[in-house]
Design a protein around this motif. Structure first.
Motif, short mmCIF file in Angstrom:
data_model
loop_
_atom_site.label_atom_id
_atom_site.label_comp_id
_atom_site.label_asym_id
_atom_site.label_seq_id
_atom_site.Cartn_x
_atom_site.Cartn_y
_atom_site.Cartn_z
N LEU A 504 0.84 -1.19 0.00
CA LEU A 504 0.00 0.00 0.00
C LEU A 504 0.88 1.25 0.00
N PRO A 505 0.39 2.36 -0.55
CA PRO A 505 1.20 3.60 -0.58
C PRO A 505 1.62 4.06 0.81
N GLU A 506 0.72 3.94 1.80
CA GLU A 506 1.07 4.40 3.14
C GLU A 506 2.19 3.56 3.76
N GLU A 507 2.25 2.24 3.41
CA GLU A 507 3.35 1.40 3.90
C GLU A 507 4.68 1.86 3.34
N MET A 508 4.72 2.16 2.06
CA MET A 508 5.96 2.60 1.44
C MET A 508 6.39 3.97 1.96
N GLU A 509 5.43 4.87 2.19
CA GLU A 509 5.77 6.19 2.71
C GLU A 509 6.35 6.10 4.11
N ALA A 510 5.79 5.20 4.94
CA ALA A 510 6.29 5.05 6.32
C ALA A 510 7.73 4.56 6.32
N VAL A 511 8.06 3.61 5.45
CA VAL A 511 9.42 3.10 5.39
C VAL A 511 10.36 4.15 4.83
N ARG A 591 6.76 -7.26 6.21
CA ARG A 591 6.48 -6.29 5.14
C ARG A 591 7.46 -5.11 5.22
N GLU A 592 7.79 -4.68 6.43
CA GLU A 592 8.79 -3.62 6.56
C GLU A 592 10.17 -4.09 6.09
N MET A 593 10.51 -5.31 6.46
CA MET A 593 11.80 -5.86 6.03
C MET A 593 11.87 -5.92 4.51
N THR A 594 10.79 -6.31 3.88
CA THR A 594 10.76 -6.40 2.42
C THR A 594 11.01 -5.04 1.78
N LEU A 595 10.41 -3.98 2.32
CA LEU A 595 10.62 -2.65 1.77
C LEU A 595 12.04 -2.15 2.05
N TRP A 596 12.60 -2.49 3.19
CA TRP A 596 13.99 -2.15 3.46
C TRP A 596 14.90 -2.82 2.43
N ILE A 597 14.61 -4.09 2.13
CA ILE A 597 15.42 -4.81 1.14
C ILE A 597 15.32 -4.13 -0.23
N SER A 598 14.13 -3.65 -0.58
CA SER A 598 13.95 -3.02 -1.89
C SER A 598 14.75 -1.73 -2.03
N HIS A 599 15.10 -1.09 -0.90
CA HIS A 599 15.87 0.16 -0.94
C HIS A 599 17.37 -0.07 -0.81
N ALA A 600 17.79 -1.27 -0.42
CA ALA A 600 19.21 -1.53 -0.18
C ALA A 600 19.97 -1.65 -1.50
#
Length: 685
Positions: A504-511, A591-600
């Motif tokens: 969701l957009p709000e999940e990505m914005e929070a990370v 889900r947070e870990m997944t978004l962290w991985i996408s930015h690494a």
């Protein structure tokens, strides 16, 4: 990632022929076959055992265009002869055969090709020259006792790793010069299993050893070796050598199991075997004689009285165990038979529109379901798909449009049974089902259940046998391919593609806000996930610390550790030993870990769940593989972006694992290997 032994297309290869008195008659044919190779050897070295006088007379009429040298073995055994050959050969590689063998015309060429592909030791099958003059009691299983091996690749038919025989064996000569095992075997004068010991030792060290069915030689089998007394003598020596080289009780117990199962195997062989009852009886007698030799050697090692008492105790324990196992298997077979009488297997029907995917696996296994669920939705837009899963599946597929309904498992079987019955499935696919009782899956009488024949995580084989269809899992294929075959039962068609997980957009914005507050962006930090649920997949702490220091010193990257909450202590130990300021993020949700991985910029990890998340988020990854097979659990696509480092072969047999620490395969991975792989990946970027 194995280091390549040589890259040159033309190596210096010494062909070494070991010969005793019984082989002198066939020696000229062996030498001619070597001289006529499509790629001739650079030299031929003949080592004879007590046959100096006859050697010159035997080869006087043989005309060779290749340098030929002759030496006499210092001791009348093949181990001493092989040690002398390794010391005296001049080539980069030593290719061994025996005087009664005829290598195929491309033997040396195929050895060179295997060497240039990264091999450090290669071997192949040994066939018979023409038809074996088989006695009337001959059994196909006796071929190994006369120095032959079947031509088919044993790895395709069983989990046993085939070992090369001395009559068809080649290795880097410098590698053999460093092995004290050669000298020890020569001093002991022990020929039996010496090659398998060396082969196993090289596999332990992480050397690239290859059994290639195209590297073939033919061997002349004399009638004397086909006598029943000679076979018994070979079986006795093999049993003693097996126990001498592996003195633990592990394989003695397996020999006891075979002895106790002897009557059943004998009757079954007579009932269904392709050979006559007398041949079956002869073969079982030979096997029994080998096991008795193994027992005798064990008692001799421990002393007669202590060995006899220990042997009697172990025998009684194995008798009770074997009897109980056979009884349980028999009861299971009877139960399945009665169940099939009452409830026959269901066949697929066009009306299977309500599909339940029962998937309670580890994080990595759960993530692999994503492309299959997406493909199933594309193939069956009319289907109503539900996912019965654990906390991992709930986190990964919370907002997945391919799923109509998400059912969360609980420890209460009654609650799970009500969930399944309320959904009213027509078809239940079970890829994994770990740590939960499978009983509710069979509570819907009209639903067809399809699963795999093994590695599903069921608490017992009974639940697997109850399924209406069980699919095999051939070795060497990717796990996603196995899952694709399972989902085909529900109508999946097309190509398996890896697509990013949905957020969701709000999940990505929070990370994004969290990363900015920590001073992290897509190019300045590297994620490290060293933890895993299996201790045998963990790398040493001090080696992880060296990798952290290298990433900071050479590439100025900020190291961030992640993983499950239980792995936080392990990550902190690595960070403390590295002496570098590290960020520890082991409290993140999946889900947070997944978004962290996408930015690494890069993920460096063991074989664990974050590795699969990196594949689906298209983040470069470097994975350290130990006991698992990267062909099954690596990246299905784009392997250059998701590199693998390996130090030891994954398929060590139970015999090879005896005496090794559980994490031996991870210990074989050196820091230099990982640093070299990191430099290649980050240098390309």
């Amino acid at each position: 990632m194995y280091s390549r032994a040589f890259t040159s297309r033309h190596l210096q290869i010494s062909a070494i022929v070991l010969c005793d008195n019984d082989m002198l008659e066939n020696l000229p044919a062996c030498l001619l076959s070597l001289a006529n190779q499509t790629r001739p050897p650079d030299e031929i070295l003949v080592i004879t055992l007590n046959a100096v006088a006859e050697f010159a007379a035997r080869i006087s009429h043989v005309s060779l265009r290749i340098p030929l040298r002759h030496l006499e073995s210092p001791a009348p055994n093949f181990c001493a002869a092989r040690l002398l050959a390794v010391q005296e050969a001049q080539g980069d590689w030593a290719a061994f055969t025996l005087g009664d063998c005829k290598p195929f015309p491309d033997w040396i060429g195929r050895i060179e090709a295997a060497a240039c592909e990264g091999g450090e030791a290669v071997g192949g099958p040994v066939e018979s020259t023409g038809e074996i003059p088989q006695p009337w009691w001959w059994h196909p299983g006796m071929t190994t006792l006369v120095g032959l091996q079947p031509t088919e690749d044993a790895t395709k038919k069983s989990s046993t790793v085939p070992y090369a025989l001395l009559s068809n064996w080649a290795a880097v000569r410098a590698l053999l010069q460093k092995e004290p095992l050669l000298e020890t075997a020569a001093q002991e004068g022990e020929d039996v299993r010496a090659d398998s010991r060396l082969w196993r030792l090289l596999r332990h060290q992480g050397r690239r050893v290859v059994f290639n069915c195209d590297i073939r030689v033919q061997r002349s089998i004399s009638p004397n070796r086909l006598k029943f007394i000679a076979l018994l003598r070979n079986a006795w020596a093999d049993g003693r050598a097996h126990q001498r080289y592996q003195p633990e009780w592990t394989f003695l117990q397996s020999a006891m199991d075979e002895f106790l199962a002897f009557p059943f195997h004998f009757v079954l062989g007579i009932w269904s075997g392709p050979v006559s009852p007398w041949r079956e009886a002869t073969w079982h007698i030979v096997c029994l004689w080998r096991q008795i030799a193994q027992w005798r050697e064990c008692i001799h090692q421990k002393g007669f009285w202590l060995g006899a008492l220990a042997f009697f105790y172990a025998f009684v324990i194995r008798l009770v165990f074997a009897t109980s196992v056979c009884a349980i298997r028999l009861l299971r077979k009877i139960g399945i038979f009665l169940l099939r009488v009452i409830r026959p297997r269901r066949s697929p029907t066009p009306t299977e529109r309500r599909i339940l995917i029962a998937a309670s696996g580890y994080l990595g296994e759960t993530v692999l379901l994503h492309p299959l669920l997406t493909g199933l939705r594309s193939s069956r837009p009319d289907a109503h798909i539900a996912l019965l899963t654990n906390k991992f599946g709930e986190a990964v597929f919370r907002h997945d449009p391919a799923i109509n309904q998400l059912l969360l498992l609980s420890r209460d079987n009654k609650t799970v049974k009500n969930l399944i019955r309320n959904f009213r499935p027509d078809l239940i696919l079970v890829p994994y089902f770990r740590k939960y009782s499978p009983a509710p899956l069979y509570s819907v009488r009209r639903a067809r259940v399809v699963t795999f024949g093994r590695n599903t995580g069921f608490s017992s084989q009974w639940w697997c046998d109850r399924a209406d269809k069980r699919l095999p899992k051939p070795e060497g294929q990717h796990e996603t391919v196995h899952l694709g075959r399972l989902f085909t039962e529900a109508g999946f068609k097309g190509r398996i593609t890896e697509s990013p997980l949905g957020f969701l957009p709000e999940e990505m914005e929070a990370v994004d806000d969290t990363l900015k507050s920590r001073g992290l962006d897509a190019g300045n930090f590297v994620l490290l996930a060293p933890g895993t649920h299996s201790e045998n997949k963990r790398w040493l702490v001090d080696r992880w610390a060296k990798i952290v220091r290298h990433l900071v010193r050479e590439y100025h990257l900020i190291p961030v550790f992640t993983g499950a909450a239980a792995e936080e202590e392990y990550c902190r130990a690595i960070a403390a030993l590295s002496g570098v300021q590290c960020d520890i993020e082991c409290q993140l949700s999946i889900r947070e870990m997944t978004l962290w991985i996408s930015h690494a910029r890069l993920l460096v990890c063991a074989d664990n769940g974050p590795k699969h998340l990196a594949v689906f988020m298209d983040t470069p990854s470097l994975t350290l593989f130990g006991p698992s097979d990267e062909r099954q659990w690596g990246a299905l696509h784009n392997p250059r972006r998701h590199c693998v480092v390996r130090g030891c072969t994954w398929d060590l047999t139970p015999e090879e694992r005896v005496g090794l620490p559980p994490d031996h395969q991870m210990q074989c991975i050196s820091t230099e290997q990982v640093i070299r792989a990191l430099d290649e990946m980050l240098g390309e970027e």
